[in-house]
Design a protein around this motif. Structure first.
Motif, mmCIF file in Angstrom:
data_model
loop_
_atom_site.group_PDB
_atom_site.id
_atom_site.type_symbol
_atom_site.label_atom_id
_atom_site.label_comp_id
_atom_site.label_asym_id
_atom_site.label_seq_id
_atom_site.Cartn_x
_atom_site.Cartn_y
_atom_site.Cartn_z
ATOM 1 N N ALA A 20 0.838 -1.205 0.000
ATOM 2 C CA ALA A 20 0.000 0.000 0.000
ATOM 3 C C ALA A 20 0.870 1.251 0.000
ATOM 4 O O ALA A 20 0.593 2.228 -0.716
ATOM 5 N N GLY A 21 1.942 1.237 0.780
ATOM 6 C CA GLY A 21 2.856 2.373 0.800
ATOM 7 C C GLY A 21 3.567 2.576 -0.512
ATOM 8 O O GLY A 21 3.777 3.718 -0.953
ATOM 9 N N PHE A 22 3.924 1.479 -1.160
ATOM 10 C CA PHE A 22 4.583 1.573 -2.468
ATOM 11 C C PHE A 22 3.697 2.314 -3.473
ATOM 12 O O PHE A 22 4.179 3.091 -4.304
ATOM 13 N N LEU A 23 2.406 2.080 -3.393
ATOM 14 C CA LEU A 23 1.490 2.757 -4.306
ATOM 15 C C LEU A 23 1.196 4.193 -3.882
ATOM 16 O O LEU A 23 1.080 5.086 -4.733
ATOM 17 N N ALA A 24 1.065 4.428 -2.589
ATOM 18 C CA ALA A 24 0.538 5.705 -2.113
ATOM 19 C C ALA A 24 1.596 6.745 -1.775
ATOM 20 O O ALA A 24 1.303 7.947 -1.775
ATOM 21 N N LEU A 25 2.814 6.346 -1.469
ATOM 22 C CA LEU A 25 3.832 7.323 -1.056
ATOM 23 C C LEU A 25 4.177 8.256 -2.223
ATOM 24 O O LEU A 25 4.167 7.844 -3.391
ATOM 25 N N PRO A 26 4.550 9.510 -1.921
ATOM 26 C CA PRO A 26 4.673 10.518 -2.985
ATOM 27 C C PRO A 26 5.938 10.446 -3.821
ATOM 28 O O PRO A 26 5.901 10.713 -5.021
ATOM 29 N N SER A 27 7.087 10.102 -3.216
ATOM 30 C CA SER A 27 8.346 10.197 -3.971
ATOM 31 C C SER A 27 8.844 8.820 -4.390
ATOM 32 O O SER A 27 8.479 7.798 -3.808
ATOM 33 N N THR A 28 9.697 8.844 -5.429
ATOM 34 C CA THR A 28 10.257 7.585 -5.909
ATOM 35 C C THR A 28 11.096 6.910 -4.840
ATOM 36 O O THR A 28 11.056 5.681 -4.681
ATOM 37 N N GLU A 29 11.872 7.704 -4.103
ATOM 38 C CA GLU A 29 12.741 7.134 -3.078
ATOM 39 C C GLU A 29 11.921 6.414 -2.005
ATOM 40 O O GLU A 29 12.276 5.300 -1.572
ATOM 41 N N LEU A 30 10.826 7.041 -1.587
ATOM 42 C CA LEU A 30 9.986 6.413 -0.566
ATOM 43 C C LEU A 30 9.302 5.166 -1.117
ATOM 44 O O LEU A 30 9.139 4.156 -0.423
ATOM 45 N N LYS A 31 8.862 5.219 -2.381
ATOM 46 C CA LYS A 31 8.232 4.056 -2.993
ATOM 47 C C LYS A 31 9.205 2.878 -3.052
ATOM 48 O O LYS A 31 8.846 1.735 -2.733
ATOM 49 N N VAL A 32 10.466 3.161 -3.466
ATOM 50 C CA VAL A 32 11.471 2.102 -3.544
ATOM 51 C C VAL A 32 11.752 1.529 -2.166
ATOM 52 O O VAL A 32 11.881 0.311 -1.985
ATOM 53 N N ALA A 33 11.824 2.410 -1.163
ATOM 54 C CA ALA A 33 12.064 1.939 0.205
ATOM 55 C C ALA A 33 10.915 1.042 0.675
ATOM 56 O O ALA A 33 11.125 -0.005 1.299
ATOM 57 N N ALA A 34 9.669 1.454 0.383
ATOM 58 C CA ALA A 34 8.510 0.652 0.768
ATOM 59 C C ALA A 34 8.505 -0.680 0.036
ATOM 60 O O ALA A 34 8.198 -1.726 0.627
ATOM 61 N N TYR A 35 8.855 -0.665 -1.234
ATOM 62 C CA TYR A 35 8.860 -1.913 -2.001
ATOM 63 C C TYR A 35 9.933 -2.867 -1.466
ATOM 64 O O TYR A 35 9.708 -4.069 -1.351
ATOM 65 N N THR A 36 11.109 -2.302 -1.133
ATOM 66 C CA THR A 36 12.177 -3.129 -0.558
ATOM 67 C C THR A 36 11.725 -3.730 0.772
ATOM 68 O O THR A 36 11.975 -4.902 1.060
ATOM 69 N N GLY A 37 11.043 -2.904 1.579
ATOM 70 C CA GLY A 37 10.501 -3.428 2.824
ATOM 71 C C GLY A 37 9.503 -4.540 2.579
ATOM 72 O O GLY A 37 9.464 -5.547 3.311
ATOM 73 N N GLY A 38 8.692 -4.392 1.545
ATOM 74 C CA GLY A 38 7.743 -5.445 1.200
ATOM 75 C C GLY A 38 8.443 -6.728 0.798
ATOM 76 O O GLY A 38 7.991 -7.834 1.146
ATOM 77 N N LEU A 39 9.553 -6.611 0.048
ATOM 78 C CA LEU A 39 10.309 -7.795 -0.320
ATOM 79 C C LEU A 39 10.840 -8.521 0.918
ATOM 80 O O LEU A 39 10.845 -9.755 0.973
ATOM 81 N N ILE A 40 11.288 -7.747 1.896
ATOM 82 C CA ILE A 40 11.820 -8.342 3.133
ATOM 83 C C ILE A 40 10.694 -9.018 3.920
ATOM 84 O O ILE A 40 10.831 -10.155 4.394
#
Length: 542
Positions: free
Chosen positions: A54-74
């Motif tokens: 959800a954060g990967f989709l909703a967060l505003p910046s690319t850096e935050l989206k990548v961080a959220a996606y990496t967290g999702g992978l973990i």
């Protein structure tokens, strides 16, 4: 329209995360501790995974989206570990407790996490780009390393599925609702494939939705069935689940094989369908005798409450085949009966003519002195001692009586009062409270005291006290002691180094064994010479 689709995606993942958080409040109702921990970990990891998506989709910046996606992978990788832990615990296996398995799993997990976290440096795992279909979002392009890890994760998850399906298939319980629920966890894989191969839906990790649906479904919809299957899978016996009104709720296959009348009897009173089992539940004796396949077999009936959360919803009745145990019990009972008959013969049929012979010898000795009469009198006295020993041994062969809280010091004084040893010294070094048959313990002590007086002389000192670790008590003397090579032999029936019967120490061992204790002979610790007997395995009140 695309805005609504985007909001729908965020909402789906967000609701899944919130449902997992809500499910944590229900985890405490799972009775098995390992299964409870595994399910809690599954909720935490899948909830974190869904929240990261959800954060990967909703967060505003690319850096935050990548961080959220990496967290999702973990979180996604951690979900595999939680899933396997849960499956192993739920199906009664021990993989989740194996230290080697846990160390290897942790090492692999940390290594893969390191690769994922450092992806911005080496770029081997995934890349990102902005796309507009089906809505404006950051698309992820996964590389070979990701698919290797993903394939391994799916293979490991399949092991968990195998454990579950094997358990669900072997219980004979109605597991169709749980099979559907388990199947739901695999549906998002189709969405993963569509997302990776087309632009119809975004390429995301949809598995978190399936795992969340399974965990939440178990806790909020099928908790009672979930635990019933686990209980039924833990035993190879017939299992019948009853409602609070003692009506049949469900059965496993073994129960239906054993009692064919259970087939299709859901909702009917147990007393009407299998009266023999219902009678045992209501009566004092829990073993029922049945004719199965032309053979008389014995089954033990036991019942335990079955709960949903904190509410009792019925009970689980387990019917266990105890034919061999019952045959052994009956054989022991017959032996005890024969032993009692033997004791009766010894007590009456032998003692009566022995008393006659002893009386005639005494009358003749009053008339004249004769070494032959003296020898006959000694032999008759020894026969009386042997009869007394055999009678006592026969009595001790029976089960011990009711146990009560006793005091070592009090029993020691009581036993010593019955021993003819006016010149001997009796010392009680300490007390110990424990549960035992007081009369039998007094007999045990009397035999050990007499053994000390017999071998240590009339002025022997006998000490009794609790062992230092509280596991039992000791009786020791300062007599000549027992040679080390004989300390194991003295408990054998009939073994003696004097004119005794050789039954006294056998009786001691019999009484100790009847209590579940052990007795051993060793050297005295409080004098230079002497024998010491230690009785261990005593459950002290302290």
């Amino acid at each position: 329209m695309t805005g609504l689709v985007f909001a729908g995606y965020v909402a789906v993942f967000g609701v899944s995360a919130l449902a997992c958080v809500a499910g944590l409040s229900q985890v405490e109702h799972v009775k098995d501790p390992d299964t409870r921990r595994g399910l809690a970990a599954l909720l935490v990891t899948s909830g974190g995974w869904a929240a990261a998506q959800a954060g990967f989709l909703a967060l505003p910046s690319t850096e935050l989206k990548v961080a959220a996606y990496t967290g999702g992978l973990i979180f996604g990788l951690a979900t595999v570990g939680a899933w396997l832990y849960f499956c192993s615990a739920y199906t009664g296996r021990a993989f989740h407790r194996d230290p080697l398995v846990r160390r290897v799993a942790l090492g692999v997990f940390l290594a893969v996490v390191a690769v994922k976290v450092t992806n911005p440096v080496h770029g081997f795992y995934f890349g990102v780009e902005q796309v507009s279909a089906p809505f404006q979002h950051l698309a992820v392009d996964h590389y070979v390393l990701h698919w290797v890890v993903m394939g391994t994760a799916y293979a490991l998850a399949a092991v968990g599925y195998f454990m579950l399906f094997e358990l669900l298939g072997q219980t004979g319980y109605d597991t169709r609702p749980l099979l559907v629920l388990v199947g739901i966890t695999g549906l998002p894989v189709a969405a993963d494939i569509v997302g990776a191969s087309t632009s119809i839906i975004p390429e995301l990790s949809y598995e978190s939705l399936g795992v969340a649906a399974f965990a939440v479904g178990v806790l909020f919809v099928f908790l009672d069935r979930f635990q019933a299957v686990q209980l039924a899978g833990d035993v190879d016996n017939a299992v019948v689940f009853l409602t609070e009104e003692d009506e049949i709720r469900d059965t496993n296959e073994r129960a239906r094989e054993l009692f064919p009348t259970l087939m299709g009897a859901t909702g009917e009173p147990l007393a009407d369908v299998v009266p023999a089992i219902a009678d045992r539940l209501a009566g004092e004796r829990d073993v029922v005798e049945l004719d199965r396949g032309g053979e008389r077999r014995f089954y033990q009936v036991s019942a335990t409450p079955f709960t949903f959360g904190r509410t009792r919803v019925g009970e689980m009745v387990v019917v266990t085949d105890v034919t061999s145990e019952e045959h052994a019990r009956r054989q022991i009972q017959r032996q005890n009966e024969r032993l009692g008959q033997f004791a009766s013969v010894v007590s009456h049929d032998l003692r009566n003519p022995l008393n006659v012979a002893a009386g005639r010898v005494d009358l003749e000795r009053d008339q004249r002195n004769s070494e032959h009469l003296d020898a006959a009198a000694r032999a008759l006295d020894r026969m009386e001692q042997i009869i007394e020993g055999v009678l006592m041994l026969a009595r001790e062969g029976e089960d011990i009586g009711e146990r009560s809280r006793v005091s070592l010091a009090a029993l020691a004084e009581q036993a010593w009062a019955s021993v003819a040893a006016e010149e001997a010294t009796h010392v009680v070094d300490g007390d110990l409270a424990f549960d035992a048959d007081a009369d039998r313990v007094v007999q045990l002590m009397e035999n050990l005291y007499r053994n000390s007086v017999e071998h240590g002389g009339p002025d022997v000192t006998v000490r009794v006290g609790a062992l230092a670790d509280g596991s039992g008590f000791y009786i020791e003397d300062d007599g000549p002691g027992i040679p080390a090579d004989l300390q194991d032999d003295i408990f054998e029936m009939g073994y003696t180094t004097s004119d005794g019967t050789g039954l006294g120490l056998s009786i001691v061992e019999t009484i100790a064994s009847a209590h579940g204790w052990e007795v051993a002979a060793t050297d005295a610790e409080q004098s230079e010479t002497g024998a010491r007997f230690e009785i261990t395995g005593v459950d002290s009140a302290e």
